[in-house]
Design a protein around this motif. Structure first.
Motif, PDB file in Angstrom:
ATOM      1  N   THR A   2      13.206  -6.713  -2.519  1.00 29.22           N
ATOM      2  CA  THR A   2      13.283  -7.897  -1.677  1.00 29.22           C
ATOM      3  C   THR A   2      14.649  -7.917  -1.016  1.00 29.22           C
ATOM      4  N   GLU A   3      14.755  -8.638   0.073  1.00 24.14           N
ATOM      5  CA  GLU A   3      16.016  -8.715   0.806  1.00 24.14           C
ATOM      6  C   GLU A   3      16.266 -10.160   1.203  1.00 24.14           C
ATOM      7  N   THR A   4      17.513 -10.559   1.117  1.00 28.75           N
ATOM      8  CA  THR A   4      17.913 -11.875   1.594  1.00 28.75           C
ATOM      9  C   THR A   4      19.252 -11.715   2.293  1.00 28.75           C
ATOM     10  N   THR A  10      10.136 -13.321  -3.888  1.00 30.42           N
ATOM     11  CA  THR A  10       9.290 -12.139  -3.999  1.00 30.42           C
ATOM     12  C   THR A  10       8.107 -12.429  -4.902  1.00 30.42           C
ATOM     13  N   ILE A  66      16.284 -15.576  -2.564  1.00 34.08           N
ATOM     14  CA  ILE A  66      15.449 -14.492  -3.082  1.00 34.08           C
ATOM     15  C   ILE A  66      14.038 -15.030  -3.249  1.00 34.08           C
ATOM     16  N   LEU A  92      20.742  -5.399  -7.935  1.00 33.11           N
ATOM     17  CA  LEU A  92      21.083  -6.231  -6.789  1.00 33.11           C
ATOM     18  C   LEU A  92      22.421  -5.794  -6.211  1.00 33.11           C
ATOM     19  N   ALA A 107      17.733  -6.245  -3.213  1.00 31.42           N
ATOM     20  CA  ALA A 107      17.450  -6.239  -4.645  1.00 31.42           C
ATOM     21  C   ALA A 107      16.182  -5.440  -4.906  1.00 31.42           C
TER      22      ALA A 107
END
Length: 561
Positions: free
Chosen positions: A77-79, A287, A285, A316, A414
């Motif tokens: 996942t990406e933030t 997901t 975050i 992360l 992450a």
């Protein structure tokens, strides 16, 4: 779990060998009822050896490691920490009061006559009130764009009084508020000597200010909240002290005069581009971990689990030069069931953080463990998916060197992997199977009795008690309700470690008065339940078998010839 490999059909026939005499009347005084034994048995087969590895099909999600099954799901996942607004500080240079001096001598004096004026002082007050970015909760340090702000202190005496040849300030010290740090790392500027003369009546000194540095104790003095926003508030004084002397010569007359002080910078405002403190960012975050390829018997609504071990590996990458604090809210879902857990994690600045979240103090090479017992709440049932969310990434600079650059976007990546070994406390699972084709096996006897017993020998090495419930169906799939079912003796005792348990199994079927459902019986469907208050591990080599299955007529059969 139990798949009969074959059903042995049974056809009942009666063979009567009679030596007949033509003169003998068979119709006289002969009882034509024949009873076949006290217990009449019809064999209906064995099951295969059912191993857990046959029931559980390995997949990308479900696999065996070190002899134990585990569910493992991974993804990424990406933030991002979106840019914080820039901050400009106005009113950065206060107005300093002029320095009053007096000449009390009169007459003609030799050139170079020194008159000590003693200690002098001047002061001014800052008037700073600047709105900080919405994300700022606390501010500990701020660096200026370009590395420093160049300010200037100017002393001037435009018109020299008669007889004054020079004005000298020695050990001139300018003391700033404690939170202002100069290039020398302190809040104090020193000049050993400043001399003003009629031909050089002004002196300018450059003072480089590098940062605003507020310690924990003074933070609340300078950072205040107004209208829902944090503001930088400074009303502190700046102080100038020095030792002054006047050089006289020629015709001197008594008089008062002032040395003017000007403190300024060439820019309108001081721009801040890096800050340290506590911030609540917009980073989120979010997901979804899908749990796929789980055996049907674990997905039953009657299944309940309490895993002994749960692991969430989180890798992360934190590019921000500040420590990050996440609260991960986790929710597992399956139809109308939910489970929840939360874990708080800390990620170090400008580094890849390898974090293992577990329900106990687990150890994994290269990982920092965060213990969160509530993780097992996610697996009171086998979920269809697990949502992981963190709506608030809090960034905090523990040290003054940890800074966030204003106006810069930081991408946070992450990778995660959730692992649940099939090691449970208080396990409750259910598996359904059946004995089929009974209509043809029992067609010659079902109408001659109202009671049948299905017997078999059950063997297992699964270390928990197994019991069963039974449902009966006709050839069209309709459930039969005219037969009472007793499964008190359809049970498997738990096998001891490394051994197996052998059990006599029995299903008692009693036809209710006025019913003919035994004649319609085609299928017996049994649900085998595992319910354990002890720890249990599901392994691929565990097995269960029911062998020597037969249907027994407990009271024998009467046949009329």
């Amino acid at each position: 779990m139990l798949q009969p490999t074959r059903i042995l059909s049974f056809a009942l026939s009666a063979l009567c060998l009679v030596a007949c005499d033509n003169a003998y009347d068979l119709s006289k005084d002969i009882n034509t009822d024949i009873k076949f034994g006290d217990q009449f048995r019809v064999p209906v087969g064995n099951t295969d050896t059912i191993r857990v590895s046959r029931i559980i099909e390995e997949s990308e999600t479900l696999s065996e490691r070190n002899g134990i099954y585990e569910v493992s799901s991974k993804g990424s996942t990406e933030t991002a920490v979106e840019p914080f607004d820039a901050v400009s500080v106005h009113n950065f240079t206060p107005v300093l009061n002029s320095i009053p001096l007096s000449v009390t001598q009169s007459g003609t004096l030799p050139s170079g006559t020194q008159i000590d004026m003693g200690s002098i002082s001047s002061s001014g007050t800052y008037d700073i009130y600047e709105e900080l970015p919405t994300e700022v909760d606390s501010l500990y340090r701020a660096d200026f764009k370009g590395g420093s702000v160049q300010t200037f202190l100017q002393l001037s005496l435009p018109s020299f009084p008669q007889g004054v040849e020079a004005v000298t300030f020695s050990d001139l010290t300018l003391t700033f508020p404690e939170f202002l740090k100069l290039s020398n790392g302190t809040n104090i500027f020193n000049a050993s000597e400043v001399v003003l003369t009629p031909t050089n009546n002004s002196s300018q000194m450059e003072i480089s200010i590098e940062m605003l540095d507020m310690n924990i104790e003074s933070h609340d003095t300078y950072i205040v909240e107004s209208n829902g926003r944090k503001h930088l508030l400074v009303t502190d004084a700046i102080e100038l002290t020095a030792n002054a002397s006047i050089t006289l010569g020629g015709e001197v007359i008594p008089q008062d005069f002032e040395v003017s002080l000007a403190y300024y910078m060439n820019e309108e405002a001081a721009d801040i581009n890096r800050i340290a403190g506590v911030f609540h960012s917009s980073a989120n975050i979010s997901t979804n971990i899908a749990i796929n390829d789980i055996p049907d018997f674990l997905l039953s609504d009657n299944t309940s689990l309490s895993p002994q071990e749960v692991y969430v590996y989180l890798d992360l990458d934190n590019p921000v030069n500040a420590t990050g604090y996440f609260t991960l809210d986790m929710t597992s879902t399956k139809s109308n069931q939910t489970g929840s857990a939360a874990a708080s994690i800390e990620v170090q600045p400008i580094s890849m953080n390898n974090i293992l979240i577990s329900n106990y103090d687990a150890v994994a090479d290269g990982y920092t463990t965060v213990v969160e017992p509530s993780l097992v709440n996610l697996f009171q049932f086998v979920p269809e998916n697990i949502e992981i969310n963190s709506d608030d990434l809090r960034l905090a600079s523990k040290e003054r060197t940890q800074m966030i650059t204003l106006g810069e976007r930081y991408a946070i990546n992450a990778d995660y992997r959730a692992v649940v070994p099939f090691k449970f406390n208080n396990l409750s699972i259910e598996y359904t199977d059946s004995i089929d084709n009974l209509l043809s096996d029992l067609e010659d006897i079902a109408d001659k009795t109202d009671r049948l017993i299905v017997r078999g020998i059950g063997v297992t090495d699964i270390p928990t008690n197994l019991s069963a419930t039974v449902h009966l169906y006709d050839i069209d799939g309709n459930e039969l309700d005219g037969i009472d079912v007793n499964v008190d003796n359809f049970r498997f005792n738990a096998a001891a470690d490394g051994g197996e348990s052998t059990n006599d199994l029995e299903i008692l079927l009693t036809e209710q008065e006025g019913s003919n459902d035994l004649e319609r019986l085609e299928k017996i469907v049994y649900n085998i339940h595992a319910a354990s208050t002890e720890n249990i591990t599901l392994r691929p080599d565990q097995y269960l078998i029911i062998k020597e299955i037969f249907v027994e007529v407990p009271d024998g059969i009467n046949i009329t010839l």
